[in-house]
Every structure is written in structure tokens, then in C-alpha cells.
Scaffold this active site. Structure first.
Site, PDB file in Angstrom:
ATOM      1  N   HIS A  27       4.159   3.876  12.269  1.00 45.62           N
ATOM      2  CA  HIS A  27       3.099   4.654  12.913  1.00 45.62           C
ATOM      3  C   HIS A  27       3.631   5.592  13.988  1.00 45.62           C
ATOM      4  O   HIS A  27       2.844   6.252  14.669  1.00 45.62           O
ATOM      5  CB  HIS A  27       2.013   3.750  13.535  1.00 45.62           C
ATOM      6  CG  HIS A  27       1.232   2.960  12.558  1.00 45.62           C
ATOM      7  ND1 HIS A  27      -0.059   2.511  12.805  1.00 45.62           N
ATOM      8  CD2 HIS A  27       1.520   2.513  11.309  1.00 45.62           C
ATOM      9  CE1 HIS A  27      -0.498   1.827  11.768  1.00 45.62           C
ATOM     10  NE2 HIS A  27       0.454   1.810  10.845  1.00 45.62           N
ATOM     11  N   ASP A  77      -0.430   4.438   0.774  1.00 46.62           N
ATOM     12  CA  ASP A  77      -0.872   5.444   1.726  1.00 46.62           C
ATOM     13  C   ASP A  77      -0.120   5.279   3.039  1.00 46.62           C
ATOM     14  O   ASP A  77       0.415   4.201   3.334  1.00 46.62           O
ATOM     15  CB  ASP A  77      -2.382   5.368   1.950  1.00 46.62           C
ATOM     16  CG  ASP A  77      -2.836   4.025   2.513  1.00 46.62           C
ATOM     17  OD1 ASP A  77      -2.366   2.982   2.004  1.00 46.62           O
ATOM     18  OD2 ASP A  77      -3.640   4.003   3.464  1.00 46.62           O
ATOM     19  N   GLU A 124      -5.228   1.524   2.927  1.00 51.04           N
ATOM     20  CA  GLU A 124      -5.008   0.526   3.969  1.00 51.04           C
ATOM     21  C   GLU A 124      -5.022   1.115   5.374  1.00 51.04           C
ATOM     22  O   GLU A 124      -5.578   0.530   6.293  1.00 51.04           O
ATOM     23  CB  GLU A 124      -3.674  -0.188   3.721  1.00 51.04           C
ATOM     24  CG  GLU A 124      -3.512  -1.491   4.503  1.00 51.04           C
ATOM     25  CD  GLU A 124      -2.990  -1.304   5.907  1.00 51.04           C
ATOM     26  OE1 GLU A 124      -3.169  -2.223   6.729  1.00 51.04           O
ATOM     27  OE2 GLU A 124      -2.406  -0.247   6.207  1.00 51.04           O
ATOM     28  N   GLU A 125      -4.423   2.286   5.555  1.00 55.05           N
ATOM     29  CA  GLU A 125      -4.238   2.801   6.902  1.00 55.05           C
ATOM     30  C   GLU A 125      -5.539   3.241   7.560  1.00 55.05           C
ATOM     31  O   GLU A 125      -5.714   3.077   8.767  1.00 55.05           O
ATOM     32  CB  GLU A 125      -3.245   3.971   6.892  1.00 55.05           C
ATOM     33  CG  GLU A 125      -1.834   3.587   6.488  1.00 55.05           C
ATOM     34  CD  GLU A 125      -1.110   2.722   7.518  1.00 55.05           C
ATOM     35  OE1 GLU A 125      -1.738   2.323   8.509  1.00 55.05           O
ATOM     36  OE2 GLU A 125       0.072   2.436   7.317  1.00 55.05           O
ATOM     37  N   HIS A 169       0.849  -1.201   0.000  1.00 55.80           N
ATOM     38  CA  HIS A 169       0.000   0.000   0.000  1.00 55.80           C
ATOM     39  C   HIS A 169       0.877   1.241   0.000  1.00 55.80           C
ATOM     40  O   HIS A 169       1.965   1.256   0.589  1.00 55.80           O
ATOM     41  CB  HIS A 169      -0.998   0.007   1.161  1.00 55.80           C
ATOM     42  CG  HIS A 169      -0.414   0.068   2.540  1.00 55.80           C
ATOM     43  ND1 HIS A 169      -0.115   1.256   3.165  1.00 55.80           N
ATOM     44  CD2 HIS A 169      -0.098  -0.911   3.422  1.00 55.80           C
ATOM     45  CE1 HIS A 169       0.374   1.006   4.380  1.00 55.80           C
ATOM     46  NE2 HIS A 169       0.393  -0.298   4.556  1.00 55.80           N
TER      47      HIS A 169
END
Length: 454
Positions: free
Chosen positions: A425, A98, A160-161, A96
Site C-alpha cells: 500500500h 487487484d 479485495e482492496e 487477489h
């Protein structure tokens, strides 16, 4: 330890991948510079710009068919097809593009969207999660000069996030996976740097917001404190009930069993989690049990008056976000009901509480007895020169759980370039560049091995 059958192929591919690394790192830097944050309040133009760059990079790498698949959310999925020899199997590669928001930028040692190399690691938001996965797939095309030994189908997701339409594709667009016999999900990494690792289990999640409302408004604690129930005190008692005295999840119906696979050393866990010296770990069982195959419960958000500006008044309303990670095999819908019922049952004094559920996601256990897993094991061990490990992941990837349910005959492989020091993150996210090279070699070797033995 398994070995790749053709030593000449190993040497040749190792040299090709090593030669690709300077350009691959430059392209990863280009991707990291785009703040492709698909969260409310952020400009989705940056997300689309990153999708466009992925298209450009895939075409330049030699993919003859590349397009953008639009979704109901307005965020496109990048799709590419690269044909292999006649009769070759079809492998899907997923990543992904993003990323998470940067968070507190003052906590970054270098700006989050200005990629910076320090001590062999590339720092920047998304450098590991999951633009490193995009880089791995580019490397696989380039390593074979656009002529891979298998048919490649590539999907690079932009949702995805935060969650979006793509995770439902296994149910809504099964034709997107037609003919695929194996999939590489490059959104994970190794237990330790240099130690090849498959993720073979993912915990799911159930969460929601619990709210306590007891007064029409704040009132003076001296004049009214005592008989009047303070919403924050009520909420604290509810939240305290979520864990047992030892720190295990007290909510019934959340499953759990001992982990069968690689152990997560306590010292490594303490270092990567940043546990303060002298603070004990909580819960029972091994660290791997508590991370991979047992439920965990946490309060991840709290709405209450800030300490610095709090008046001396009873709190009329308080809210908290409760998150439970559930092991594979637990029905997330049933888990959500169990969480709501438990929170309501713990409210003291007969006070009613409200619960607003989040989006549940299933955990998944991934089979390891198929030909793709055998080929990937040989490839990983050849690339790293060490036996593979199997671990679980505390986080959920809803797309993988949906794949397992909707397409049970397709082998799913989870490996990639992330590692425990990647700080995904969090501030100062990074990817180890040697790990990126080893993961790129492992993926390319897997494609050769799978083609040879399929």
C-alpha cells in the site's frame, strides 16, 4: 521442530520449485505490469485484463477447468478446479489480483507498473499484495505438473482492496466452498524474512466521517473570533479525546487482551513502520499487543483549509475520517455505534456533530488445532528450516471473517510471501524473491503432507 516425513519428497519438491522460479518470476512481472486498480475513477478494463491473464496462466499451468465468475459489481472472480487422486481432500487456494493505487509516483524509485529487480527484491505495485499470492498458486500447480496430490479449487478475487461482492460469498454462495476442508489464504507473510509465520488473528475495523458545522461560511477571525465557534477547533477537541494520555484507544467497548504468540521486536517495528529517530512509540503493552490484540484509533483523513492558502478566517465546517481497528471478539456493528456515540458525546459547548459510518468488518481468531494446520506447520518448518511463529495482523480481511462465521468447520490457513519490508500500500512495494521461493515450496509441501495424513 516438526519435520516432513518423506525426505526424498522434500528434496525432489525443493528441486522442482527451484527450477520453476525463473518462469514464475517472469509471470509475476507480467501481472505487475497490469495496473489492476479496482477503485472509483480507474479503468476497470485493466482489472479485467488482469483477470484474463490469470485465466491464461492457470490454463497454461495445467488447470483443466478455468472460468470467470461474473459479479453484480462487474468485476470477475477467477475460478479454477484441478482434480487430485480419488478420495483426496479438497483444498481451496485464495489470492487477489487487484491492487492499490500507486499514489505519489515521484516517491517510487522505479515506475510502479514497470517491475524492477533490485537486491533480490522485485519492485512494483502488487508484487507482494497480492500478485505474489497468485504466483504461489501457479507454483503449486506447476510443481505437480497439473496433477496435485489433493483436489484444488482456486479463487482469485478482483475486489479485495476496495471491497465488493466476493467477500460475501461465504453467505451468498456457500456452494462455492462445498467439499472444501482447508483453505490457504495467501495474502499475508512472515514476521521476518526467512522466519515461517502463520497469521492466526486479524483485527477488524469500524470507521466513519465526523463532521462539525458551526457557521454559514468563513468569517474574519479578527472581527468575529472569540464568541463564534470555529469548526476546526471544535473538531480538534473531539479528535484529541480519541486517545488516552498514553496513546491507547479511549473509545469504550472496543475490547482487547494481551497477545499470545510471537513478539514483534520494537526495533523491527520501528524500521518497517519508518518511525523517525527519537520519536517514542505510544500506547501500553507489548508491541504485539498493540498491533494484534488491542484496539487502536487513528485519524486517517482531515478536510480543513490548506495551510499555504488558508485565509485568516474562522473555519465554518471541518471533517475527519476516524478509523478504529478492533480485536477479534468485538461485534463491529456494536463498535460502530459505540464510536458514533463517543464522538457525539465529546463535542464541546453542546454543539451537534454528524457521523457518517463506513463499512464495519469483524476481526477473527483462527483455530490452530486441526490436521491442516499440523500439516502446514510441518511443511513450513521443512521449507524454511526453522520453527514457525504465530502472529496477528493489524489489518482486516473481511472475507476471512465471513469464512470463519459461515463455514466454521473449514480450516483456514494464512501464510504467504509478504514480509515487513514489502511496503504494501506504499511507494516502492516489493517482494523478496527468496521468500517467494520458500513460500512456494512450503505451500507445495503442505499439499503433499495434507494428502498423506488426511
Amino acid at each position: 521442530m516438526a519435520t516432513v516425513t518423506d525426505a526424498d519428497s522434500l528434496d525432489a519438491l525443493t528441486a522442482r520449485v527451484r527450477g520453476l522460479m525463473p518462469d514464475l518470476v517472469d509471470d509475476l512481472k507480467r501481472l505487475v505490469r497490469i495496473p489492476s486498480i479496482n477503485f472509483p475513477g480507474y479503468d476497470t478494463a485493466d482489472v479485467r485484463a488482469c483477470a484474463d491473464m490469470c485465466v491464461e496462466l492457470l490454463r497454461a499451468a495445467g488447470a483443466p477447468t478455468v472460468d470467470l465468475v461474473e459479479s453484480r459489481t462487474g468485476i470477475p472472480t477467477v475460478h479454477a478446479e484441478i482434480p487430485g487422486p480419488p478420495g483426496a481432500p479438497t483444498v481451496m487456494l485464495y489470492a487477489h489480483y487487484d491492487v492499490q493505487p500507486a499514489g505519489d509516483e515521484s516517491a517510487w524509485l522505479s515506475p510502479p507498473f514497470e517491475p524492477t529487480v533490485r537486491d533480490g527484491r522485485l519492485y512494483g505495485r502488487g508484487a507482494a499484495d497480492d500478485k505474489s499470492g497468485v504466483a504461489l498458486h501457479l507454483a503449486s500447480i506447476r510443481a505437480f505438473e497439473g496433477r496435485p496430490p489433493v483436489n484444488l479449487r482456486i479463487y482469485l478475487e478482483g475486489e479485495e482492496e476496495y471491497g465488493g461482492a466476493f467477500e460475501e460469498w461465504p453467505f451468498e454462495k456457500p456452494e462455492a466452498f462445498e467439499g472444501v476442508s482447508a483453505m490457504v489464504i495467501a495474502d499475508v507473510g512472515n514476521l521476518r524474512i526467512g522466519e515461517p509465520t502463520f497469521t492466526t488473528a486479524l483485527r477488524g475495523i469500524v470507521d466513519g466521517v465526523v463532521e462539525v458545522r458551526t457557521l454559514e461560511g468563513p468569517v474574519h477571525s479578527g472581527m468575529f473570533g472569540g464568541p463564534a465557534p470555529d469548526a476546526l477547533m471544535v473538531l480538534i477537541r473531539i479528535l484529541d479525546s480519541l486517545q488516552t494520555a498514553s496513546g491507547d484507544c479511549a473509545v469504550p467497548g472496543m475490547g482487547g487482551s494481551p497477545w499470545v504468540g510471537g513478539e514483534f521486536p520494537e526495533s523491527a517495528y520501528r524500521e518497517t513502520a519508518g518511525v523517525v529517530d527519537g520519536v517514542p512509540l505510544v500506547g501500553s503493552g507489548s508491541v504485539a499487543d498493540r498491533l494484534f490484540s488491542m484496539p487502536s484509533v487513528n485519524v486517517v483523513g482531515l478536510d480543513a483549509p490548506a495551510v499555504d492558502t488558508a485565509p485568516n478566517a474562522l473555519v465554518p465546517v471541518a471533517r475527519a475520517k476516524v478509523s478504529v481497528r478492533i480485536p477479534p471478539g468485538v461485534d463491529p456493528d456494536a463498535g460502530l455505534v459505540a464510536l458514533e456515540e463517543y464522538l457525539q458525546a465529546q463535542a464541546p459547548y453542546g454543539i451537534a456533530v454528524s457521523f457518517t459510518p463506513g463499512r464495519p468488518a469483524s476481526g477473527v481468531s483462527i483455530p490452530t488445532d486441526g490436521p491442516a494446520y499440523a500439516a502446514a506447520t510441518s511443511a513450513m518448518e521443512a521449507a524454511y528450516g526453522r520453527d514457525v511463529q504465530r502472529i496477528g495482523a493489524g489489518g482486516s480481511i473481511p472475507f476471512v471473517a465471513n469464512l470463519a462465521e459461515a463455514l466454521p468447520g473449514v480450516e483456514v490457513l494464512l501464510f504467504g510471501a509478504q514480509d515487513p519490508l514489502a511496503r504494501i500500500h506504499a511507494p516502492n512495494e516489493s517482494v523478496d524473491l527468496d521468500e517467494l521461493e520458500h513460500a512456494a515450496l512450503a505451500q507445495a509441501l503442505f499439499l503433499e503432507e495434507y494428502a498423506r495424513h488426511h
